[in-house]
Design an enzyme around this catalytic site. Structure first.
Site, PDB file in Angstrom:
ATOM      1  N   ASP A   1     -85.559  54.051  25.505  1.00 22.41           N
ATOM      2  CA  ASP A   1     -86.008  53.593  26.813  1.00 22.41           C
ATOM      3  C   ASP A   1     -85.088  54.163  27.893  1.00 22.41           C
ATOM      4  O   ASP A   1     -83.868  54.183  27.738  1.00 22.41           O
ATOM      5  CB  ASP A   1     -85.963  52.060  26.835  1.00 22.41           C
ATOM      6  CG  ASP A   1     -86.469  51.480  28.130  1.00 22.41           C
ATOM      7  OD1 ASP A   1     -87.628  51.734  28.483  1.00 22.41           O
ATOM      8  OD2 ASP A   1     -85.693  50.752  28.791  1.00 22.41           O
TER       9      ASP A   1
ATOM     10  N   GLU B   1     -77.214  62.099  10.091  1.00 18.71           N
ATOM     11  CA  GLU B   1     -76.754  61.585   8.802  1.00 18.71           C
ATOM     12  C   GLU B   1     -77.898  60.963   7.997  1.00 18.71           C
ATOM     13  O   GLU B   1     -77.710  60.609   6.827  1.00 18.71           O
ATOM     14  CB  GLU B   1     -75.657  60.540   9.014  1.00 18.71           C
ATOM     15  CG  GLU B   1     -74.403  61.079   9.692  1.00 18.71           C
ATOM     16  CD  GLU B   1     -73.381  59.983   9.931  1.00 18.71           C
ATOM     17  OE1 GLU B   1     -73.414  58.975   9.187  1.00 18.71           O
ATOM     18  OE2 GLU B   1     -72.573  60.118  10.866  1.00 18.71           O
TER      19      GLU B   1
END
Length: 531
Positions: free
Chosen positions: A214, A266
């Protein structure tokens, strides 16, 4: 010499699931209510996964469902690592993710890193601690201007109307680019960064496939918080100009996105898309550099009128914005912050006809598509009574701007009267119009001429037909008020007529049309796919 791991990562990203995915935005409050309280929830979404699988979408984007006082319907987050009881609990989230994955649907969630709720433990601690305290350094507390400090620290305005500053009892002011209940975080503070990293890992470890950020062009603030230029456009749904408006798109934001990307790298196959309301393509592209966001929301189609030249310009601009980065374009026609496109295009039967045409244009384009819940049903904006309005914009504007509630009315599922199967209760958090009886999922599923059937056909073809290959377009010559493009690599042709008279079709066999065809002519307000 490049490391083999880097090469493998690059190859994997070029074939990543999200590069041509169709995401379905679930406005959680308005999708499906499982417990009869009139507000949608996570179990409600889980109960409708069969519908989403039938529709043919690849992934969901869930709007905020975190603990919140709901001053801005969940975008004021009190705890970003828990589910608000209004929407369920963490176990409900886990069930939803597991079942969605079993249906072959990815789940992405909204992140709100620009601000917190004023009920967040950090902000409450800042209020108690007072001026000059370490607790206040996590936010933007300032002394006021004027002899007695009674004027705001600068002239910044809130996106929701009024000043972007609120004064507290001890005389200091705090910054909130949105509602006063949404204080902006200070992103130079190491604890703020560490907390977001913890939130990212929390949801990824629970099986989330990625995030929508957002206000991704927010967060960083320029040194000294200089005044806005009075010529800057303000308000929700406005493309921001960095030269005039220092509130957003500060260069420091890119360091934050690099931190976010480092975490996501990751987690194989995880993705992140940013809400980026910036005007200049060059500045937009910065967010999509190799070590920042995977995708950026481009709102050019949202802003385009139903006019062939305007739509073509929006397409060209959107493709140009990603031409020099390894990121596909994103396309969207509506979301929870803008007027639904059926209404923007003229409402009624005209709006429906044009919305059908634009659905085919959007789904013919290379890249990523975001469908807002209900657009596949042809839902228009609702002119709600004043007593029902809840958006902070309505309150902050002194009841002069109606806000965004009209595009957030709950989804009609079945039956011939409200709440149309959305809830087992009678009242819904926003009232549903009786006129939606003909727009329910039930009434459209078996109607081959319905908007829902058009979306289902288009999504199936987009996923399975070889003509949708290739990542670039070439334009045909076309009469005024029309355009036609071909997907290079696949060969799909898409033609749109926004004029007032039929025009000859390009050569090819009709694959799908948005409305009735007239022999070898393309009628007004109609789009067609050809191969």
């Amino acid at each position: 010499m490049r490391r083999s791991a880097d090469v493998h990562a690059e190859i994997a990203e070029k074939s990543a699931w999200w590069r041509d995915a169709v995401f379905y935005q679930v406005y959680v409050r308005s999708f499906a209510d499982s417990d009869g309280d009139g507000v949608g929830d996570l179990e409600g979404i889980r109960s409708r996964l069969g519908y989403l699988e039938l529709l043919g979408v690849d992934a969901l984007w869930l709007t905020p469902f975190y603990r919140s006082p709901m001053a801005d319907h969940g975008y004021d987050v009190a705890d970003p690592r828990d589910v608000d009881p209004l929407f369920g609990d963490l176990a409900a989230f886990d069930r939803l993710v597991a079942d969605a994955h079993n249906c072959g649907i990815k789940v992405t969630v909204d992140l709100v890193p620009n601000h917190t709720s004023d009920q967040h433990e950090w902000f409450q601690a800042a209020l108690r601690a007072g001026p000059g305290s370490p607790e206040r350094e996590r936010y933007h507390f300032r002394e006021g201007r004027g002899g007695d400090g009674s004027l705001p620290p600068n002239n910044w305005t809130s996106v929701f109307g009024g000043p972007a500053w609120t004064r507290v009892a001890d005389g200091q002011w705090y910054l909130h680019l949105f509602a006063p209940q949404q204080p902006d975080l200070n992103w130079t503070h190491p604890e703020v960064r560490a907390d977001l990293e913890r939130t990212l890992r929390f949801w990824l470890d629970r099986g989330a496939d990625g995030f929508r950020i957002d206000v991704a062009h927010g967060m960083a603030k320029p040194y000294g918080l200089p005044d806005m230029d009075p010529r800057a456009e303000i308000g929700a749904g406005v493309l921001h100009d960095n030269a005039l408006d220092p509130r957003f798109d500060d260069d420091g934001v890119h360091e934050i996105h690099r931190m976010i990307r480092k975490v996501l790298d990751e987690y194989p196959n995880a993705m992140v898309v940013g809400e980026i309301w910036v005007k200049e393509n060059e500045r937009f592209t910065r967010y999509l550099r190799a070590d920042e966001l995977h995708l950026g929301f481009n709102f050019r189609l949202v802003e385009a009128e139903f006019d062939a030249d305007s739509v073509r310009s929006a397409i060209d601009s959107s493709l140009a914005a990603v031409a020099y980065v390894d990121s596909p374009a994103t396309w969207t026609l509506s979301n929870h912050d803008v007027v639904r496109h059926v209404t923007r295009y003229g409402d009624g039967s005209l709006g429906q006809k044009r919305a059908r045409a634009m659905a085919l244009v959007e789904l013919a384009l290379p890249g990523v598509v975001y469908v807002y819940n209900g657009e596949e049903l042809g839902l228009p904006n609702v002119e709600l009574p004043e007593w029902a309005l809840q958006d902070p914009i309505w309150l902050r504007s002194g009841h002069t701007e109606r806000g965004r509630d009209g595009c957030r009315v709950p989804i009609p599922w079945e039956g011939d009267q409200p709440p149309f199967g959305f809830s087992s209760g009678v009242a819904t958090w926003l009232p549903m119009p009786h006129e939606w009886a003909g727009l329910t999922v039930e009434s459209q599923l078996e109607d081959p001429g319905s908007m829902l059937s058009l979306y289902r056909q288009a999504l199936e073809l987009r996923k399975t037909h070889p003509a949708f290959g290739g990542e670039s377009l070439e334009w045909y010559g076309a009469p005024p008020g029309c355009f036609a493009f071909r997907r290079k690599g696949g060969g799909l042709i898409c033609a749109l007529n926004t004029g007032s008279a039929p025009v000859p079709l390009p050569p090819g066999q009709v694959l799908l049309a948005s409305g009735p065809m007239a022999a070898d002519q393309l009628p007004p307000d109609t789009a067609v796919w050809l191969v």
